[in-house]
Design an enzyme around this catalytic site. Structure first.
Site, PDB file in Angstrom:
ATOM      1  CE  LYS A  89      -4.185  -1.666   1.869  1.00 41.60           C
ATOM      2  NZ  LYS A  89      -4.169  -2.804   2.263  1.00 41.60           N
ATOM      3  CD  GLU A 111     -11.633   5.665   1.833  1.00 41.16           C
ATOM      4  OE1 GLU A 111     -11.513   6.734   1.165  1.00 41.16           O
ATOM      5  OE2 GLU A 111     -11.434   4.522   1.224  1.00 41.16           O
ATOM      6  CB  SER A 377      -0.255  -8.320  -1.361  1.00 39.52           C
ATOM      7  OG  SER A 377      -1.245  -9.204  -0.425  1.00 39.52           O
TER       8      SER A 377
HETATM    9  C1  LIG Z   1      -5.163  -3.797   1.611  1.00 40.42           C
HETATM   10  C2  LIG Z   1      -4.481  -5.146   1.227  1.00 40.42           C
HETATM   11  C3  LIG Z   1      -4.941  -5.989   0.076  1.00 40.42           C
HETATM   12  C4  LIG Z   1      -5.989  -5.507  -0.583  1.00 40.42           C
HETATM   13  O1  LIG Z   1      -6.028  -4.254  -1.261  1.00 40.42           O
HETATM   14  P1  LIG Z   1      -5.787  -4.431  -2.921  1.00 40.42           P
HETATM   15  O2  LIG Z   1      -6.091  -2.912  -3.343  1.00 40.42           O
HETATM   16  O3  LIG Z   1      -6.735  -5.395  -3.627  1.00 40.42           O
HETATM   17  O4  LIG Z   1      -4.254  -4.695  -3.199  1.00 40.42           O
HETATM   18  C5  LIG Z   1      -4.210  -7.142  -0.118  1.00 40.42           C
HETATM   19  N1  LIG Z   1      -3.039  -7.558   0.738  1.00 40.42           N
HETATM   20  C6  LIG Z   1      -2.715  -6.909   1.710  1.00 40.42           C
HETATM   21  C7  LIG Z   1      -1.565  -7.324   2.278  1.00 40.42           C
HETATM   22  C8  LIG Z   1      -3.376  -5.648   2.000  1.00 40.42           C
HETATM   23  O5  LIG Z   1      -2.658  -4.926   3.022  1.00 40.42           O
END
Ligand SMILES: *Cc1c(COP(=O)(O)O)cnc(C)c1O
Length: 393
Positions: A89, A111, A377
């Protein structure tokens, strides 16, 4: 056919800017400037420098040997979990804080639902010394107290949204109201590839550093830029958009999007938007959306807070509708097992969002010499209590 946004802000039939008149000047200012600003050399230099020195990029592309042996294919993990703050993020919030500064804004609003985007925003505001106001549903503030504490430590003001269901949707309404009332000095940092044009495209471009790095790293390791598949979990879709970006128009690269089935697609407790959604408008863009027959947004459910969203970014709606993307939904149970499996096989504890992407190998076979890149992610620290309760650890 291109899978990128067109001049009008659409991906196929999805996207656009469906916003109240009062918001038009703010969104239009951004639309007119974002591409030119992002292309300026001074902007690119600052963005790249912060990604390197502050976020810790490039993140490794790690060959997961034991996981690959188990599923009889070649699996690489793109380690976004190693970014500062523990997930992808921050790539976007770094980009947007620089954009805000460039446009002369001295106040940031955002938000947040689970608090992850709020923390990523508060982080870059602290870095730049810019005032930060984060709207958060009052119920979410109770449920996600550690992230509220983090935001406060980082100097942000967290404002509870006390209307409606006191969750993300209400926080979004408050943020939009704030932006309408503060049109000149305030930038609204949206946390995924959602919202009115140009947000989905701008956020995808900031996150596209992920696939840019994958190309170079795969070239070094496999003497080819293109994997056979690139896989990511999709909530709003920003980590997925970043991982797919440079492969969107390369048909030899399979794109796999993994959604949260929650307790099962037909259980009534799910967030599998491609399976359950129909075209509709949410947060200012036309996209696939979980809704009732008369168009009321359905409450989504997933064990992972980051995937618990009733829509999906317009890029992903188009990847689904056009058949370019393969969409798979994974239940809570399957995701939790896959998270535990990665921990034991590779010594990496993933975020539960990411665990959904990892769970596809159980039922989706790949060829032995396929190269499959999974976008890892985020890390699992934030989810430890959920893992503890689930597995009685
Ligand atoms: C917020 C988050 C997501 C989901 O958000 P996307 O915008 O779909 O990427 C996925 N994995 C993690 C670790 C997150 O913090």
């Amino acid at each position: 056919m291109s899978y990128h946004v067109n001049e009008k802000g659409y991906y196929g039939e999805f996207g656009g800017a469906y916003i109240p008149e009062m918001l038009y000047p703010n969104v239009e200012e951004l639309r007119q400037n974002y591409l030119a600003v992002m292309q300026e050399l001074s902007f690119q230099k600052k963005f790249k420098e912060l990604l390197k020195e502050y976020v810790g990029r490039p993140t490794p592309l790690y060959y997961a040997k034991r996981l690959s042996e188990k599923y009889n294919t070649k699996i690489y993990l793109k380690r976004e979990d190693l970014c500062h703050t523990g997930a992808h993020k921050v790539n976007n919030t770094i980009g947007q804080i620089l954009m805000a500064k460039h446009l002369g804004k001295n106040r940031i609003i955002a938000e947040t639902g689970a608090g992850q985007h709020g923390v990523a925003t508060a982080t870059v505001c602290a870095l730049m010394g810019i005032a930060c106001i984060v709207y958060m549903g009052a119920i979410d503030m109770e449920r996600q107290a550690p992230n509220v504490a983090r935001m406060k430590m980082l100097g942000a003001t967290v404002v509870p949204a006390t209307s409606g269901s006191k969750t993300l949707k209400d926080a979004t309404n408050e943020a939009i109201r704030d932006w309408i009332n503060n049109p000149t000095n305030t930038h609204y940092i949206i946390g995924s590839v959602v919202g009115p044009h140009p947000y989905p495209d701008m956020v995808a471009r900031f996150q596209s550093v992920i696939s840019e790095e994958i190309k170079t790293q795969l070239q070094e390791k496999e003497v080819r830029e293109n994997p056979d598949y690139v896989v990511a979990c999709v909530g709003g879709g920003s980590n997925a958009a970043g991982a797919y970006y440079h492969y969107l128009d390369r048909p030899n690269v399979g794109i796999i999007a993994v959604e949260a089935a929650g307790k099962g697609i037909q259980s009534g407790e799910s967030a599998a938007t491609s399976a359950l959604g129909k075209p509709g408008i949410i947060h200012g863009s036309k996209t696939l959306l979980m809704q009732t027959a008369d168009g009321q947004i359905t409450e989504p459910y997933s064990i992972s807070a980051g995937l618990d969203y009733p829509g999906v970014g317009p890029m992903h709606a188009h990847l689904y509708a056009s058949g370019r993307g393969e969409f798979i939904s994974i239940t809570d149970t399957e995701a939790m097992e896959a998270g535990l499996e990665l921990s034991k096989l590779e010594g990496i504890i993933p975020a539960i969002e990411t665990s959904h992407a990892l769970a596809i190998f159980k039922n989706r076979p790949f060829k032995k010499d396929d190269i499959v890149v999974i976008n890892l992610s985020g890390r699992g620290d934030k989810d430890l209590n959920t893992y503890i309760d689930y597995f009685n650890l």
